[in-house]
Every structure is written in structure tokens, then in C-alpha cells.
Design a protein around this motif. Structure first.
Motif, PDB file in Angstrom:
ATOM      1  N   ASN A 122       0.859  -1.184   0.000  1.00 22.22           N
ATOM      2  CA  ASN A 122       0.000   0.000   0.000  1.00 22.22           C
ATOM      3  C   ASN A 122       0.896   1.236   0.000  1.00 22.22           C
ATOM      4  N   ALA A 123       0.907   1.977  -1.101  1.00 23.33           N
ATOM      5  CA  ALA A 123       1.847   3.090  -1.265  1.00 23.33           C
ATOM      6  C   ALA A 123       1.768   4.096  -0.125  1.00 23.33           C
ATOM      7  N   ALA A 124       0.571   4.308   0.422  1.00 20.42           N
ATOM      8  CA  ALA A 124       0.405   5.298   1.491  1.00 20.42           C
ATOM      9  C   ALA A 124       1.189   4.940   2.748  1.00 20.42           C
ATOM     10  N   GLU A 125       1.549   3.657   2.910  1.00 18.21           N
ATOM     11  CA  GLU A 125       2.291   3.208   4.094  1.00 18.21           C
ATOM     12  C   GLU A 125       3.778   3.017   3.813  1.00 18.21           C
ATOM     13  N   GLN A 126       4.204   3.315   2.591  1.00 24.43           N
ATOM     14  CA  GLN A 126       5.557   2.939   2.196  1.00 24.43           C
ATOM     15  C   GLN A 126       6.553   4.093   2.164  1.00 24.43           C
ATOM     16  N   VAL A 127       6.091   5.295   2.420  1.00 23.73           N
ATOM     17  CA  VAL A 127       6.965   6.463   2.444  1.00 23.73           C
ATOM     18  C   VAL A 127       6.955   7.028   3.851  1.00 23.73           C
ATOM     19  N   ILE A 128       8.133   7.091   4.481  1.00 23.78           N
ATOM     20  CA  ILE A 128       8.228   7.444   5.901  1.00 23.78           C
ATOM     21  C   ILE A 128       9.256   8.551   6.073  1.00 23.78           C
ATOM     22  N   ASN A 129       8.870   9.610   6.778  1.00 20.12           N
ATOM     23  CA  ASN A 129       9.793  10.687   7.098  1.00 20.12           C
ATOM     24  C   ASN A 129      10.438  10.399   8.452  1.00 20.12           C
ATOM     25  N   ILE A 130      11.745  10.236   8.440  1.00 17.99           N
ATOM     26  CA  ILE A 130      12.489   9.867   9.638  1.00 17.99           C
ATOM     27  C   ILE A 130      12.843  11.126  10.438  1.00 17.99           C
ATOM     28  N   PRO A 131      12.503  11.185  11.731  1.00 16.71           N
ATOM     29  CA  PRO A 131      12.874  12.344  12.548  1.00 16.71           C
ATOM     30  C   PRO A 131      14.387  12.587  12.532  1.00 16.71           C
ATOM     31  N   LYS A 132      14.797  13.841  12.625  1.00 17.10           N
ATOM     32  CA  LYS A 132      16.222  14.185  12.532  1.00 17.10           C
ATOM     33  C   LYS A 132      17.089  13.411  13.512  1.00 17.10           C
ATOM     34  N   GLN A 133      16.593  13.237  14.731  1.00 13.56           N
ATOM     35  CA  GLN A 133      17.411  12.577  15.743  1.00 13.56           C
ATOM     36  C   GLN A 133      17.609  11.093  15.467  1.00 13.56           C
ATOM     37  N   GLU A 134      16.758  10.513  14.599  1.00 14.58           N
ATOM     38  CA  GLU A 134      16.858   9.092  14.268  1.00 14.58           C
ATOM     39  C   GLU A 134      17.674   8.834  13.004  1.00 14.58           C
ATOM     40  N   ARG A 135      17.934   9.874  12.219  1.00 13.35           N
ATOM     41  CA  ARG A 135      18.608   9.678  10.934  1.00 13.35           C
ATOM     42  C   ARG A 135      20.036   9.169  11.061  1.00 13.35           C
ATOM     43  N   PRO A 136      20.840   9.648  12.032  1.00 11.20           N
ATOM     44  CA  PRO A 136      22.217   9.132  12.128  1.00 11.20           C
ATOM     45  C   PRO A 136      22.285   7.619  12.297  1.00 11.20           C
ATOM     46  N   GLN A 137      21.337   7.024  13.032  1.00 13.21           N
ATOM     47  CA  GLN A 137      21.359   5.575  13.210  1.00 13.21           C
ATOM     48  C   GLN A 137      21.087   4.862  11.889  1.00 13.21           C
ATOM     49  N   LEU A 138      20.162   5.405  11.075  1.00 10.66           N
ATOM     50  CA  LEU A 138      19.897   4.800   9.771  1.00 10.66           C
ATOM     51  C   LEU A 138      21.117   4.918   8.862  1.00 10.66           C
ATOM     52  N   VAL A 139      21.750   6.099   8.868  1.00 10.48           N
ATOM     53  CA  VAL A 139      22.948   6.300   8.046  1.00 10.48           C
ATOM     54  C   VAL A 139      24.044   5.327   8.469  1.00 10.48           C
ATOM     55  N   GLN A 140      24.184   5.122   9.781  1.00 11.00           N
ATOM     56  CA  GLN A 140      25.202   4.194  10.284  1.00 11.00           C
ATOM     57  C   GLN A 140      24.942   2.777   9.771  1.00 11.00           C
ATOM     58  N   LEU A 141      23.694   2.344   9.804  1.00  7.19           N
ATOM     59  CA  LEU A 141      23.354   1.005   9.319  1.00  7.19           C
ATOM     60  C   LEU A 141      23.586   0.888   7.815  1.00  7.19           C
ATOM     61  N   LEU A 142      23.183   1.918   7.058  1.00  6.53           N
ATOM     62  CA  LEU A 142      23.345   1.884   5.602  1.00  6.53           C
ATOM     63  C   LEU A 142      24.818   1.946   5.201  1.00  6.53           C
ATOM     64  N   GLU A 143      25.621   2.714   5.919  1.00  6.38           N
ATOM     65  CA  GLU A 143      27.059   2.752   5.656  1.00  6.38           C
ATOM     66  C   GLU A 143      27.692   1.387   5.944  1.00  6.38           C
ATOM     67  N   SER A 144      27.219   0.720   6.990  1.00  7.46           N
ATOM     68  CA  SER A 144      27.724  -0.612   7.315  1.00  7.46           C
ATOM     69  C   SER A 144      27.433  -1.600   6.188  1.00  7.46           C
ATOM     70  N   ILE A 145      26.237  -1.489   5.602  1.00  6.03           N
ATOM     71  CA  ILE A 145      25.875  -2.361   4.478  1.00  6.03           C
ATOM     72  C   ILE A 145      26.779  -2.089   3.274  1.00  6.03           C
ATOM     73  N   LEU A 146      27.024  -0.810   2.977  1.00 11.27           N
ATOM     74  CA  LEU A 146      27.918  -0.456   1.868  1.00 11.27           C
ATOM     75  C   LEU A 146      29.321  -1.004   2.090  1.00 11.27           C
ATOM     76  N   ARG A 147      29.846  -0.888   3.319  1.00  8.03           N
ATOM     77  CA  ARG A 147      31.198  -1.383   3.614  1.00  8.03           C
ATOM     78  C   ARG A 147      31.282  -2.893   3.455  1.00  8.03           C
ATOM     79  N   GLU A 148      30.272  -3.593   3.947  1.00  5.24           N
ATOM     80  CA  GLU A 148      30.279  -5.056   3.835  1.00  5.24           C
ATOM     81  C   GLU A 148      30.250  -5.495   2.380  1.00  5.24           C
ATOM     82  N   GLU A 149      29.414  -4.840   1.571  1.00  3.19           N
ATOM     83  CA  GLU A 149      29.322  -5.204   0.150  1.00  3.19           C
ATOM     84  C   GLU A 149      30.636  -4.940  -0.563  1.00  3.19           C
ATOM     85  N   ALA A 150      31.302  -3.832  -0.226  1.00  2.00           N
ATOM     86  CA  ALA A 150      32.568  -3.481  -0.886  1.00  2.00           C
ATOM     87  C   ALA A 150      33.709  -4.392  -0.445  1.00  2.00           C
TER      88      ALA A 150
END
Length: 294
Positions: A122-150
Motif C-alpha cells: 500500500n503506497a500510502a504506508e511505504q513512504v516514511i519521514n524519519i525524525p532528525k534525531q533518528e537519521r544518524p542511526q539509519l545512516v550508520q546502518l546503511l554505511e555498514s551495508i555499503l562497507r560489507e558489500e565493498a
């Protein structure tokens, strides 16, 4: 304009081909866009897809619902959904494409992803705005995924899978706080099964009583349950799924309106056109033109 077939892209190759043995890819979003300038729009994916924006503006759509592009926004897509974007400012962020098999290889539950609200389809449930204070944790996880793949180290994919699951759980908690998540009970399971049956049978079964029979409940009970939980009667959920598939098929310029009607098992082209206009306010022809002439 020249006729075109709505492309369905597979993982990694990003070509008009079925899913290959490649079950996963990740990249920084700006590099992904630079490498795939020839992506056609609108298009479909044969895989799960997520993007987290750290910069950028413009808009994108999932199944013909438009969303603004904003820093801190994450969106998720399931296989088969129609996607399009229009950026005004060069975006930056992260992208992950993966197959369902990529996750189920690690977990015993083959339907593990169903529990996350953003993989509902359901498209209405698939777009989420992440609060500023929570974004660094997401970036940390995504950077970890990039490092592992590389790095390509031993058990790389298992490490990536576990980090992805952490990401899903974290975003799901933000999207559906614990106090708002209904306890799994008979009615919630029944509604979930109803929605799964719609996805399987919306072409040949368009009446509430058909699904009620498969679920061993009365049509009145199914209708009341659907209205209580979703705000929509059961028949409207079925109709919405038929309309969505009609829109997806209409974007394929090589299918005639009659062929779309036949694919969706309507009695004839005229009945399908009246049905579509009644619930969308547009004829199939005008809807197709509005999308393909962009």
C-alpha cells in the motif's frame, strides 16, 4: 508518441529481464543515478527496493500516488509496483535492491517481510519521514551495508542480511509505534489472509461472498471486520486492487483497452471502461494519456 512497453527491471543488471541469480545490490544514490541514466519512467521492479534520501528535492510516485522528495525520507517498494521520479535538485542517499529470497535464506519464515508495515504493498504506508534525531542511526546502518558489500569478506551476505533486518525493525518502530500496533488476534489474522487472497484472486473473484467462502466466514462478518480495521468495506478493498492492476496494465502502451479488460476478466471492453471511469473519474484512455504523455 511512440508505443512502448512498461519495463520491469531486475536486480543489478537493471535491464528488461526477469530476476537473475543476483539477489542483492546497494549503492550511494547519486552514483546509482549516474550509472543508470537510461532508466525508463514509469517502470516496475521485480525485486524489493528502498531508498533513503539525505539530500534532494522533487517528487516520486508509487503506484500513481505522488510524494515529495525530502531529506530524511525513506521509501520502500514491493515487487510489481509502478515507480516514477522527477528530481529538481540532485539527490543523495542510499539505495538497496534485494529479492525476497535474499532475506528468507537467513530466516526460517518465508513470509518474514509481511510483518513490516512498509512492505504492505500500500503506497500510502511505504513512504516514511524519519525524525532528525533518528537519521544518524539509519545512516550508520546503511554505511555498514555499503562497507560489507565493498569488502567482500567471509559471510558478507549474512552480515548484510542481519544489518538490513535491524534497519527494517528500527524503521518499523518509527512508522508504527508499539502502542499503535494491534495485538495479533483472530480478526487481524483473518483480515491479513483476506488481503492475501485478494492479491491472488482479484481477477476472477470480485465479490465479497467469494472471499468470505474461502475464509469460512459470512460476507457480513468480513465486511464489518474490513470496515472496522481499514475504514473500507470488503468490496472496496477488492475493487481498489482491481483498479490498481488496471492502472499498471494501462501504462503498458502495447496493450489495448480491450486486452486490459480481458486480462482482468471483465465481460467486455465497454463494461471495463464504465467501471474504471466510475471509480477513478477518468476513462482508461485519458488515464493512459495522462501518464505516458508526461
Amino acid at each position: 508518441m511512440a508505443k512502448q512497453i512498461l519495463p520491469t527491471y531486475s536486480i543489478c543488471s537493471i535491464a528488461d529481464t526477469p530476476v537473475t541469480k543476483n539477489d542483492f545490490m546497494t549503492d550511494r544514490f547519486s552514483h546509482y543515478l549516474e550509472a543508470h541514466k537510461d532508466l525508463h519512467f514509469p517502470h516496475k521492479h521485480s525485486f524489493y527496493h528502498l531508498v533513503f534520501f539525505t539530500e534532494g528535492s522533487g517528487s516520486h510516485s508509487i503506484d500513481f500516488i505522488n510524494f515529495p522528495v525530502e531529506p530524511g525520507q525513506i521509501y520502500f517498494m514491493t515487487p510489481g509496483q509502478v515507480h516514477e521520479w522527477d528530481f529538481r535538485k540532485n539527490p543523495e542517499g542510499y539505495i538497496i535492491n534485494f529479492s525476497e529470497n535474499y532475506i528468507s535464506t537467513l530466516v526460517m519464515n518465508a513470509r518474514y517481510l509481511d510483518q513490516f508495515v512498509f512492505f504492505s504493498g500500500n503506497a500510502a504506508e511505504q513512504v516514511i519521514n524519519i525524525p532528525k534525531q533518528e537519521r544518524p542511526q539509519l545512516v550508520q546502518l546503511l554505511e555498514s551495508i555499503l562497507r560489507e558489500e565493498a569488502a567482500g569478506a567471509d559471510l558478507k551476505d549474512d552480515m548484510i542480511r542481519t544489518v538490513m533486518i535491524q534497519l527494517f525493525i528500527h524503521v518499523n518502530r518509527l512508522a508504527a509505534p508499539a502502542e499503535k500496533i494491534p495485538v495479533a488476534n483472530y480478526n487481524s489474522v483473518l483480515l491479513k489472509n483476506f488481503q492475501k487472497l485478494i492479491d491472488l484472486h482479484y481477477r476472477e473473484k470480485k465479490l465479497t461472498r467469494d472471499y468470505a467462502a474461502m475464509l469460512f466466514v459470512t460476507p457480513n462478518h468480513l465486511n464489518a471486520l474490513s470496515k472496522h480495521v481499514t475504514g473500507k468495506p470488503a468490496g472496496e478493498l477488492i475493487r481498489d486492487r482491481v483498479i490498481l492492476e488496471a492502472k499498471r496494465l494501462l501504462v503498458n502502451a502495447d496493450m489495448s483497452i480491450a486486452e486490459v479488460a480481458t486480462d482482468l476478466e471483465f465481460e467486455d471492453n465497454s463494461y471495463f471502461s464504465k467501471f474504471f471511469k466510475k471509480y477513478t473519474g477518468q476513462t482508461p484512455e485519458s488515464f493512459r494519456k495522462s501518464i505516458l504523455d508526461k
